[in-house]
Design an enzyme around this catalytic site. Structure first.
Site, PDB file in Angstrom:
ATOM      1  N   GLY A  68      32.957  43.994  46.722  1.00 26.04           N
ATOM      2  CA  GLY A  68      33.784  44.581  47.775  1.00 26.04           C
ATOM      3  C   GLY A  68      35.215  44.100  47.782  1.00 26.04           C
TER       4      GLY A  68
ATOM      5  N   LEU B   1      37.445  36.302  40.155  1.00 25.10           N
ATOM      6  CA  LEU B   1      38.089  36.709  41.409  1.00 25.10           C
ATOM      7  C   LEU B   1      37.412  37.949  41.995  1.00 25.10           C
ATOM      8  CD1 LEU B   1      40.391  36.622  43.518  1.00 25.10           C
ATOM      9  CD2 LEU B   1      41.818  37.891  41.905  1.00 25.10           C
TER      10      LEU B   1
ATOM     11  N   SER C 265      41.100  45.204  44.045  1.00 26.05           N
ATOM     12  CA  SER C 265      42.536  45.233  44.311  1.00 26.05           C
ATOM     13  C   SER C 265      42.866  44.494  45.606  1.00 26.05           C
ATOM     14  CB  SER C 265      43.018  46.686  44.391  1.00 26.05           C
ATOM     15  OG  SER C 265      42.861  47.323  43.139  1.00 26.05           O
TER      16      SER C 265
ATOM     17  N   GLU D  74      43.501  43.255  35.750  1.00 29.99           N
ATOM     18  CA  GLU D  74      44.617  42.393  36.133  1.00 29.99           C
ATOM     19  C   GLU D  74      45.624  43.140  37.015  1.00 29.99           C
ATOM     20  OE1 GLU D  74      46.108  39.489  33.496  1.00 29.99           O
ATOM     21  OE2 GLU D  74      44.305  39.450  32.261  1.00 29.99           O
TER      22      GLU D  74
ATOM     23  N   GLU E 264      35.032  40.927  43.236  1.00 30.43           N
ATOM     24  CA  GLU E 264      33.682  40.975  43.829  1.00 30.43           C
ATOM     25  C   GLU E 264      33.292  42.434  44.055  1.00 30.43           C
ATOM     26  OE1 GLU E 264      34.182  36.796  46.362  1.00 30.43           O
ATOM     27  OE2 GLU E 264      33.645  38.653  47.414  1.00 30.43           O
TER      28      GLU E 264
END
Length: 382
Positions: A128, A124, A131, A364, A126
């Site tokens: 940029g 998930l 969060s 996470e 990257e």
């Protein structure tokens, strides 16, 4: 399906014994070599640990969340690096398939994930988009009956071991924000996938983390989880709910280990003619840690029971993740203080745990993201 009480008791005792007799003695070795021995991985396969949460019909143990939380506490008692070997198969690497996958996807991947023949990984984050997951740029362009993926994923746990990635990519426009994100099952050996150099980390040495770069990677349309575009962000959030509860339980297990080490040291270390455990300021540090550990344990086990019953507990899960990960860091800090100068020396376990548990507040979902989840839920519902 939940295990019966006797089977669960046997599993917990087996994991407890394995952690203490097999894993504790090689913690320092793993930290120094930055590698989990191959024989440990194989032993975990034989114990069925890769399939803890995978339904029995697909070859797993089919533990409920409340049962998984108990096992996670046992695994948390040792170096967190050991748990990362199986963590993605238990959680973020398999739960997307379990929760939202098609029956064909489940039959194809879950049996191999359950045995550890295949390692799943969750892609998930990257460069940029961390969060702010809704800002991810990795694209998935539909061409005929295939999607073409391009982008870079960062800090991907178990990427060097992975056989399949649960990967989030944008099928819609940037204006669609989270509604434009879809989830894909991407086999790790496809042309166009390149792994970055393994990251050198503050702690959790022995766990594998690196970038995953995708250049014109072509996957069949059947790789779209659930066969529906635009559901990827929703899938990711559901997966993270369970994963955050698991991390909370691991934090409780790590706190227990740190407290026991601290108590043992306070009984043995002498200053001013007596054991330091006789000093009230040391007793205060121990008491605060024990109190917070107990609070975290109660939070996790109650929330896990409610999760198992099918209740909506996203807010409570965020509470657990926030409190327990912050709690274990405070416990680790107190442990270093109790050990004094020795706690700063790498020969002692508390130094390593101090480094290792720092990550729990980040991955996470950072503590700050948990605060946002909790507050927004309160403002909507109270």
């Amino acid at each position: 399906m939940a295990a019966d009480k006797e089977v669960l008791s046997q599993l917990l005792e087996s994991v407890r014994r394995y952690v203490r007799q097999r894993l504790l003695p090689i913690e320092q070795q793993v930290d120094q070599e930055d590698r989990i021995p191959d024989e440990i991985v194989e032993e975990m396969r034989e114990m069925g640990l890769f399939g803890l949460s995978i339904p029995e019909q697909y070859g797993g143990l089919g533990l409920s969340m409340s049962e998984e939380a108990l096992v996670a506490q046992e695994l948390g008692y040792t170096s967190p690096a050991f748990r990362t070997v199986i963590a993605t198969n238990i959680g973020i690497g398999s739960q997307g398939i379990i929760m939202d996958g098609t029956e064909e996807q489940k039959r194809h991947y879950l049996p191999k994930l359950a045995t550890g023949e295949l390692t799943g990984s969750f892609a998930l984050t990257e460069p940029g988009a961390g969060s702010d997951a809704g800002s991810l740029k990795t694209s998935a362009r539909l061409e005929g009956d295939s999607y073409v993926l391009n982008g870079t994923k960062r800090f991907i746990t178990n990427a060097p071991r992975a056989g399949v990635f649960t990967l989030m990519a944008r099928t819609g426009s940037r204006e669609d924000k989270t509604r434009g994100i879809s989830a894909f099952l991407v086999d790790a050996d496809l042309p166009g996938i390149e792994l970055g150099k393994p990251e050198r980390k503050m702690g959790l040495r022995g766990s594998d983390v690196c970038d995953v770069v995708l250049t014109d990677v072509r996957v069949p349309s059947s790789a779209l989880i659930g066969g529906v575009e635009g559901k990827g962000f929703e899938t990711a959030m559901k997966v993270l709910d369970r994963g955050r509860l698991h991390i909370s339980a691991v934090s409780v297990g790590a706190a227990k280990r740190l407290i026991e080490d601290s108590v043992n040291y306070a009984r043995e270390r002498r200053q001013f003619g007596t054991e330091i455990g006789n000093f009230q300021l040391i007793q205060a540090l121990l008491a605060d840690s024990r109190t917070e550990y107990y609070a975290g344990k109660c939070m996790v086990e109650e929330t896990a029971r409610r999760y198992t019953r099918g209740e909506q507990v996203t807010e409570e899960v965020a509470c657990c993740k926030l409190f327990c990960t912050e709690m274990v860091n405070r416990v680790a800090d107190r442990a270093v203080q109790i050990f004094g100068g020795s706690g700063y020396i790498a020969d002692y376990n508390v130094e390593r745990f101090y480094r290792d548990v720092r990550l729990f507040r980040l991955y996470e979902g950072t503590s700050q993201i948990q605060q946002l989840i909790i507050a927004r839920s309160m403002l909507r519902n109270l």
